[in-house]
Motif scaffolding. Sequence first.
Motif, mmCIF file in Angstrom:
data_model
loop_
_atom_site.group_PDB
_atom_site.id
_atom_site.type_symbol
_atom_site.label_atom_id
_atom_site.label_comp_id
_atom_site.label_asym_id
_atom_site.label_seq_id
_atom_site.Cartn_x
_atom_site.Cartn_y
_atom_site.Cartn_z
ATOM 1 N N ARG A 99 0.838 -1.204 0.000
ATOM 2 C CA ARG A 99 0.000 0.000 0.000
ATOM 3 C C ARG A 99 0.876 1.257 0.000
ATOM 4 N N SER A 100 2.022 1.198 0.656
ATOM 5 C CA SER A 100 2.956 2.343 0.626
ATOM 6 C C SER A 100 3.408 2.612 -0.814
ATOM 7 N N THR A 105 2.721 5.980 -3.317
ATOM 8 C CA THR A 105 3.739 6.673 -4.110
ATOM 9 C C THR A 105 3.287 6.809 -5.568
ATOM 10 N N LEU A 153 -6.800 -6.149 -2.261
ATOM 11 C CA LEU A 153 -6.136 -7.238 -1.544
ATOM 12 C C LEU A 153 -6.501 -8.539 -2.239
ATOM 13 N N THR A 210 -2.439 -5.909 -4.175
ATOM 14 C CA THR A 210 -1.782 -5.946 -2.871
ATOM 15 C C THR A 210 -1.932 -7.383 -2.411
ATOM 16 N N ALA A 211 -0.827 -8.044 -2.114
ATOM 17 C CA ALA A 211 -0.910 -9.473 -1.805
ATOM 18 C C ALA A 211 -1.612 -9.706 -0.464
ATOM 19 N N GLN A 212 -2.581 -10.605 -0.488
ATOM 20 C CA GLN A 212 -3.204 -11.084 0.755
ATOM 21 C C GLN A 212 -2.155 -11.897 1.513
ATOM 22 N N ASP A 217 4.042 -8.673 3.008
ATOM 23 C CA ASP A 217 4.630 -7.599 2.206
ATOM 24 C C ASP A 217 5.432 -6.675 3.124
ATOM 25 N N THR A 218 6.059 -5.671 2.549
ATOM 26 C CA THR A 218 6.975 -4.837 3.345
ATOM 27 C C THR A 218 6.236 -4.016 4.398
ATOM 28 N N ASP A 219 5.022 -3.546 4.096
ATOM 29 C CA ASP A 219 4.253 -2.829 5.119
ATOM 30 C C ASP A 219 4.006 -3.730 6.328
ATOM 31 N N GLU A 220 3.584 -4.959 6.050
ATOM 32 C CA GLU A 220 3.269 -5.898 7.127
ATOM 33 C C GLU A 220 4.520 -6.257 7.932
ATOM 34 N N ASN A 275 7.250 -4.471 8.212
ATOM 35 C CA ASN A 275 7.669 -3.284 8.963
ATOM 36 C C ASN A 275 6.799 -3.067 10.195
#
Lengths: 203, 203
Positions: free
Chosen positions: A75-76, A80, A87, A116-118, A170-173, A175
């Motif tokens: 989502r980040s 951008t 999802l 966006t990957a589930q 994913d990277t949001d998750e 992080n």
Amino acid sequence: MKVPIAVSARHAHLSAATVQKLFGEGYQLRVRKWLSQTGQFSAEETVTLIGPRGRLEHVRLMGPPRDHDQLELSRSDECTLGITAPLRLSGDLEHTPGLQVVGPAGAVTLHSGVITAQRHIHMNPEEAQRLGLHDGQTVSVKVDSNGRDLIFGDVVVRVAPDFRLELHLDTDEANAAGVTNGDYGEIVTSDPASHRPVDRTTG
Amino acid sequence: MKVPIAVSARHAHLSAATVQKLFGEGYQLRVRKWLSQTGQFSAEETVTLIGPRGRLEHVRLMGPPRDHDQLELSRSDECTLGITAPLRLSGDLEHTPGLQVVGPAGAVTLHSGVITAQRHIHMNPEEAQRLGLHDGQTVSVKVDSNGRDLIFGDVVVRVAPDFRLELHLDTDEANAAGVTNGDYGEIVTSDPASHRPVDRTTG
């Protein structure tokens, strides 16, 4: 039950036709690193993604080519670029947004394929049986980290013979949980009644 | 207990001296929007951040100016810039990295001040008493969303007279939970024994 964590940064699975438009006729992706899932690799090649608001450079391609173009963003990343992708599990690409992809030999405007990957756990049938889990079920996974402990709900179980036990975030998750590749989560709850349709595409 | 969620995108609290270096002598930040926390505002002004790996443009300034420069970024932002900032509460800036900040009238190289915000709940003393919580304690907050349910642990309670009840998440955390501004979380567990030193800086 401990599960190793694999963090997926933004990446693209492209069709052979799209690869050729971006890199030239007859172009073959070069293997950079074999992934833990059999036969899949991250490629040497990267592309630039352009959305209505911004761009992302050096976005990694995965191989081998697939039947359909699929771009997996956080989502980040979407913020951008200025797009919003639903999802989805890999392969479920209906009614998804597209964007422009630029390579060294050309550019392609994709009209769909961005998801966006589930979050999900890969496992093989033996592991699923041992854990009492089945394909399509959702579970919760607990992560202990330094200052960002959390429990992920809505983690979809995906079972296939060539899968290895691995939680894909994913990277949001990752992080948000303060974890990186190689850290571990723990399956803490499962809802045996849960079931959602899952396609059979690897990834 | 329901708690409204506020998502903090990357932003900078700068000192008056830094604001003047970036925007010109005697420059005063203009109020764009008053925040829910008394006396704080997001400013009309934005800056560009430059790190060893990349840059972020249009990064929002907050006002009024503070004694110390403080930049709050998500881990995704830090990855773009090529820096790693520790998980900290506002005002706890010792041993933090810096970066270059560029404004319309000049640039400043900060040698420290970049943090990843520790997730936290603001509340006033009456709310804390009603909930049986105290400043510095950590709690867990459950979020129900469509496909990204999760429970955040390590949420620090911060109590001050001018605070309003609000869960503050960064964009990575909000994205991982599938929530945006105005959604709600629920305090589900608290650890009365937990206590960590908390500074008194607002924000």
